[in-house]
Design a protein around this motif. Structure first.
Motif, PDB file in Angstrom:
ATOM      1  N   ASP A   1      40.894  36.275  41.214  1.00 52.23           N
ATOM      2  CA  ASP A   1      39.970  35.497  42.022  1.00 52.23           C
ATOM      3  C   ASP A   1      39.208  36.411  42.971  1.00 52.23           C
ATOM      4  OD1 ASP A   1      41.818  36.176  43.975  1.00 52.23           O
ATOM      5  OD2 ASP A   1      42.622  34.145  44.183  1.00 52.23           O
ATOM      6  N   VAL A   2      38.383  35.812  43.834  1.00 53.64           N
ATOM      7  CA  VAL A   2      37.530  36.609  44.705  1.00 53.64           C
ATOM      8  C   VAL A   2      38.350  37.405  45.722  1.00 53.64           C
ATOM      9  CG1 VAL A   2      37.116  34.767  46.393  1.00 53.64           C
ATOM     10  CG2 VAL A   2      35.409  36.575  46.090  1.00 53.64           C
ATOM     11  N   GLU A   3      39.513  36.907  46.109  1.00 52.28           N
ATOM     12  CA  GLU A   3      40.346  37.653  47.064  1.00 52.28           C
ATOM     13  C   GLU A   3      40.818  38.966  46.455  1.00 52.28           C
ATOM     14  OE1 GLU A   3      40.727  36.976  50.219  1.00 52.28           O
ATOM     15  OE2 GLU A   3      39.418  35.237  49.936  1.00 52.28           O
ATOM     16  N   TYR A   4      41.183  38.924  45.186  1.00 52.33           N
ATOM     17  CA  TYR A   4      41.573  40.158  44.496  1.00 52.33           C
ATOM     18  C   TYR A   4      40.379  41.096  44.381  1.00 52.33           C
ATOM     19  CZ  TYR A   4      43.035  43.319  40.767  1.00 52.33           C
ATOM     20  OH  TYR A   4      43.328  44.453  40.029  1.00 52.33           O
ATOM     21  N   CYS A   5      39.228  40.536  43.991  1.00 54.20           N
ATOM     22  CA  CYS A   5      38.031  41.365  43.822  1.00 54.20           C
ATOM     23  C   CYS A   5      37.625  42.024  45.135  1.00 54.20           C
ATOM     24  CB  CYS A   5      36.888  40.520  43.274  1.00 54.20           C
ATOM     25  SG  CYS A   5      35.427  41.490  42.806  1.00 54.20           S
ATOM     26  N   LEU A   6      37.816  41.341  46.250  1.00 54.01           N
ATOM     27  CA  LEU A   6      37.475  41.916  47.547  1.00 54.01           C
ATOM     28  C   LEU A   6      38.252  43.203  47.801  1.00 54.01           C
ATOM     29  CD1 LEU A   6      37.246  38.721  49.759  1.00 54.01           C
ATOM     30  CD2 LEU A   6      35.480  40.487  49.603  1.00 54.01           C
ATOM     31  N   GLU A   7      39.525  43.216  47.429  1.00 54.91           N
ATOM     32  CA  GLU A   7      40.333  44.423  47.637  1.00 54.91           C
ATOM     33  C   GLU A   7      39.841  45.566  46.758  1.00 54.91           C
ATOM     34  OE1 GLU A   7      42.593  44.791  50.057  1.00 54.91           O
ATOM     35  OE2 GLU A   7      41.884  42.793  50.630  1.00 54.91           O
ATOM     36  N   ILE A   8      39.456  45.245  45.529  1.00 59.60           N
ATOM     37  CA  ILE A   8      38.901  46.273  44.638  1.00 59.60           C
ATOM     38  C   ILE A   8      37.567  46.776  45.197  1.00 59.60           C
ATOM     39  CG2 ILE A   8      37.978  46.686  42.329  1.00 59.60           C
ATOM     40  CD1 ILE A   8      40.986  46.404  42.282  1.00 59.60           C
ATOM     41  N   CYS A   9      36.734  45.849  45.640  1.00 58.70           N
ATOM     42  CA  CYS A   9      35.408  46.234  46.138  1.00 58.70           C
ATOM     43  C   CYS A   9      35.487  47.044  47.426  1.00 58.70           C
ATOM     44  CB  CYS A   9      34.543  44.996  46.339  1.00 58.70           C
ATOM     45  SG  CYS A   9      34.004  44.243  44.783  1.00 58.70           S
ATOM     46  N   LYS A  10      36.493  46.828  48.225  1.00 56.30           N
ATOM     47  CA  LYS A  10      36.676  47.673  49.413  1.00 56.30           C
ATOM     48  C   LYS A  10      36.808  49.132  49.010  1.00 56.30           C
ATOM     49  CE  LYS A  10      38.926  44.277  52.436  1.00 56.30           C
ATOM     50  NZ  LYS A  10      40.221  43.871  53.043  1.00 56.30           N
ATOM     51  N   ARG A  11      37.557  49.350  47.961  1.00 59.05           N
ATOM     52  CA  ARG A  11      37.735  50.722  47.466  1.00 59.05           C
ATOM     53  C   ARG A  11      36.409  51.288  46.980  1.00 59.05           C
ATOM     54  NH1 ARG A  11      42.908  51.578  45.336  1.00 59.05           N
ATOM     55  NH2 ARG A  11      42.148  53.609  44.630  1.00 59.05           N
ATOM     56  N   TYR A  12      35.656  50.485  46.260  1.00 62.57           N
ATOM     57  CA  TYR A  12      34.372  50.946  45.750  1.00 62.57           C
ATOM     58  C   TYR A  12      33.384  51.175  46.898  1.00 62.57           C
ATOM     59  CZ  TYR A  12      36.173  49.384  41.186  1.00 62.57           C
ATOM     60  OH  TYR A  12      36.926  49.195  40.047  1.00 62.57           O
ATOM     61  N   ARG A  13      33.387  50.275  47.870  1.00 64.51           N
ATOM     62  CA  ARG A  13      32.531  50.471  49.047  1.00 64.51           C
ATOM     63  C   ARG A  13      32.865  51.774  49.758  1.00 64.51           C
ATOM     64  NH1 ARG A  13      34.187  47.110  54.136  1.00 64.51           N
ATOM     65  NH2 ARG A  13      35.839  48.677  53.884  1.00 64.51           N
ATOM     66  N   ASP A  14      34.141  52.024  49.984  1.00 65.35           N
ATOM     67  CA  ASP A  14      34.550  53.221  50.704  1.00 65.35           C
ATOM     68  C   ASP A  14      34.279  54.493  49.903  1.00 65.35           C
ATOM     69  OD1 ASP A  14      35.352  51.509  52.686  1.00 65.35           O
ATOM     70  OD2 ASP A  14      37.496  51.665  52.246  1.00 65.35           O
ATOM     71  N   ALA A  15      34.199  54.356  48.580  1.00 65.73           N
ATOM     72  CA  ALA A  15      33.883  55.505  47.725  1.00 65.73           C
ATOM     73  C   ALA A  15      32.394  55.811  47.700  1.00 65.73           C
ATOM     74  CB  ALA A  15      34.378  55.250  46.303  1.00 65.73           C
ATOM     75  N   GLY A  16      31.551  54.813  48.080  1.00 62.32           N
ATOM     76  CA  GLY A  16      30.123  55.095  48.125  1.00 62.32           C
ATOM     77  C   GLY A  16      29.189  54.013  47.659  1.00 62.32           C
ATOM     78  N   VAL A  17      29.691  52.849  47.252  1.00 59.68           N
ATOM     79  CA  VAL A  17      28.799  51.755  46.854  1.00 59.68           C
ATOM     80  C   VAL A  17      28.137  51.179  48.100  1.00 59.68           C
ATOM     81  CG1 VAL A  17      28.660  49.437  45.860  1.00 59.68           C
ATOM     82  CG2 VAL A  17      30.074  51.191  44.755  1.00 59.68           C
ATOM     83  N   ASP A  18      26.824  51.015  48.030  1.00 60.04           N
ATOM     84  CA  ASP A  18      26.054  50.492  49.160  1.00 60.04           C
ATOM     85  C   ASP A  18      25.774  49.001  49.058  1.00 60.04           C
ATOM     86  OD1 ASP A  18      25.311  53.036  50.673  1.00 60.04           O
ATOM     87  OD2 ASP A  18      24.608  53.534  48.659  1.00 60.04           O
ATOM     88  N   ILE A  19      25.468  48.534  47.844  1.00 59.66           N
ATOM     89  CA  ILE A  19      25.053  47.151  47.626  1.00 59.66           C
ATOM     90  C   ILE A  19      25.813  46.610  46.415  1.00 59.66           C
ATOM     91  CG2 ILE A  19      23.115  45.609  47.087  1.00 59.66           C
ATOM     92  CD1 ILE A  19      21.248  47.738  48.320  1.00 59.66           C
ATOM     93  N   PHE A  20      26.402  45.424  46.553  1.00 58.84           N
ATOM     94  CA  PHE A  20      27.100  44.799  45.432  1.00 58.84           C
ATOM     95  C   PHE A  20      26.232  43.705  44.808  1.00 58.84           C
ATOM     96  CE2 PHE A  20      30.703  46.690  47.614  1.00 58.84           C
ATOM     97  CZ  PHE A  20      31.443  47.193  46.555  1.00 58.84           C
ATOM     98  N   HIS A  21      26.179  43.725  43.493  1.00 49.82           N
ATOM     99  CA  HIS A  21      25.438  42.755  42.675  1.00 49.82           C
ATOM    100  C   HIS A  21      26.504  41.830  42.093  1.00 49.82           C
ATOM    101  CE1 HIS A  21      22.070  42.380  39.376  1.00 49.82           C
ATOM    102  NE2 HIS A  21      22.444  41.211  39.864  1.00 49.82           N
ATOM    103  N   VAL A  22      26.596  40.615  42.618  1.00 53.82           N
ATOM    104  CA  VAL A  22      27.786  39.794  42.419  1.00 53.82           C
ATOM    105  C   VAL A  22      27.601  38.759  41.322  1.00 53.82           C
ATOM    106  CG1 VAL A  22      29.514  38.348  43.540  1.00 53.82           C
ATOM    107  CG2 VAL A  22      28.360  40.162  44.848  1.00 53.82           C
ATOM    108  N   SER A  23      28.349  38.936  40.247  1.00 56.60           N
ATOM    109  CA  SER A  23      28.354  38.014  39.124  1.00 56.60           C
ATOM    110  C   SER A  23      29.780  37.521  38.937  1.00 56.60           C
ATOM    111  CB  SER A  23      27.824  38.729  37.871  1.00 56.60           C
ATOM    112  OG  SER A  23      27.652  37.822  36.801  1.00 56.60           O
ATOM    113  N   SER A  24      30.130  37.052  37.734  1.00 58.17           N
ATOM    114  CA  SER A  24      31.478  36.572  37.471  1.00 58.17           C
ATOM    115  C   SER A  24      31.710  36.522  35.975  1.00 58.17           C
ATOM    116  CB  SER A  24      31.701  35.178  38.100  1.00 58.17           C
ATOM    117  OG  SER A  24      30.822  34.231  37.528  1.00 58.17           O
ATOM    118  N   GLY A  25      32.968  36.346  35.585  1.00 57.98           N
ATOM    119  CA  GLY A  25      33.312  36.158  34.184  1.00 57.98           C
ATOM    120  C   GLY A  25      33.257  37.422  33.350  1.00 57.98           C
ATOM    121  N   GLY A  26      33.470  37.231  32.053  1.00 58.57           N
ATOM    122  CA  GLY A  26      33.365  38.331  31.108  1.00 58.57           C
ATOM    123  C   GLY A  26      34.635  38.668  30.375  1.00 58.57           C
TER     124      GLY A  26
END
Length: 342
Positions: free
Chosen positions: A225-250
């Motif tokens: 769910d989004v709570e799990y994704c938030l923890e993953i995205c924190k890592r990506y943000r801290d590694a250097g991602v500036d802007i997130f393009h938010v979709s779902s599924g797949g």
């Protein structure tokens, strides 16, 4: 208060409006070399003529075996650079900025024999069983993303987007459904994506923002769910991602085509949550075909930019038509002005 037609600035990226054309595969490369052709040139340049603020070129493979099909574009070799540079220069000439989505299909590579993946789990019964990536191959794919980003910079792109959504390779690594490894990449599911981000950051200019597309929620039993994704995205943000393009599924039969009971704006709250929790700019996407729906997302402050996908396939001039409908500033090319006089 910003609206759909307010210019947007982030680092060295300045957009004339908040309208984004998201990456949408064209499956139109006529050979297996991955080089974009006249179809791609006309397709993207027409959306620049049509007033789009930012165009993101379709998922472009960092490795030949990473294409969804052999009809997809690639950027795995320096021989690809001239065709992209021609495209970028033309888009820029109409006042639009342009990025490119870098990706690898992993187990969803339909023409790879066999495809590769974090673990030997096929996408479904119709897909080939993937081969498990070795530690050495993982290093090579991280480097492939880095070199693809370098080529994108040389071609003149204004930004790069890393594809971490829709069940493709980075998503496969950070999803507990598809990563059953016992090594470091299985113990730390964000590690592969984090290392890709850091590698890309090494070769892009300081002022160039790095985008990342993520699936904020999976629509399958046991999916995150989004709570799990938030923890993953924190890592990506801290590694250097500036802007997130938010979709779902797949990760199942329901993918980017829409989640359960998909309706206009069904993914906007996911984008808003990532924006709020991580304090980063976000791009919202998902059936925002109607001009007012897109406008409302920006007016609400839930996202900084909106991506218009299928509607822009139907109408290359969606941005100009939205401006007319919403009383925004129309920037109609001079040769077309008489078509817009009342």
């Amino acid at each position: 208060m910003a609206d759909l037609f307010t210019p947007y600035n982030y680092k060295n990226l300045t957009l004339r409006n908040r309208i984004v054309m998201p990456p949408m595969c064209q499956y139109s490369v006529k050979t297996e070399d991955g080089i974009p052709n006249e179809w791609h040139y006309v397709h993207y340049v027409s959306r620049a003529v049509g007033g789009t603020g930012l165009i993101i070129v379709e998922m472009t493979a960092v490795h030949p075996e990473g294409r969804i099909t052999d009809q997809d574009t690639g950027i795995w070799g320096d021989e690809h650079i001239p065709a992209y540079r021609r495209l970028v220069d033309a888009v820029h000439s109409y006042g639009t900025k342009i990025g490119i989505q870098l990706g690898h299909a992993g187990r969803k590579a339909q023409d790879a024999d066999p495809p590769v993946a974090p673990s030997a789990i096929p996408f479904n019964d119709s897909f080939r069983m993937p081969r498990v990536l070795s530690a050495q191959e993982i290093e090579q794919l991280i480097e492939a993303h880095k070199q693809a980003a370098r080529r994108a910079v040389e071609a003149g792109f204004d930004t790069v987007e890393i594809h971490g959504a829709h069940g493709y390779l980075i998503h496969q690594f950070h999803s507990p459904l598809t990563n059953k490894r016992e090594d470091a990449y299985g113990q730390d599911l964000a590690l592969f994506g984090e290392r890709v981000v850091r590698a890309v950051k090494e070769v892009v200019p300081e002022g160039m923002p790095i985008l990342m597309r993520v699936s904020a929620q999976e629509y399958v039993d046991g999916g995150y769910d989004v709570e799990y994704c938030l923890e993953i995205c924190k890592r990506y943000r801290d590694a250097g991602v500036d802007i997130f393009h938010v979709s779902s599924g797949g990760e199942g039969p329901i993918g980017s085509g829409g989640g359960p009971k998909a309706e206009p704006g069904y993914q906007v709250e996911l984008a808003a949550e990532i924006k709020r929790q991580l304090e980063v700019p976000v791009i919202a996407v998902g059936l925002l075909d109607e001009y007012q729906d897109a406008q409302d997302v920006i007016l609400s402050g839930k996202a900084d930019l909106v991506a218009i996908g299928r509607a822009m396939l139907r109408d290359p001039y969606w941005a100009i038509h939205a401006a007319k409908a919403l009383d925004g500033e129309q920037k109609v090319p001079k040769p077309y002005e008489r078509g817009y006089r009342s």
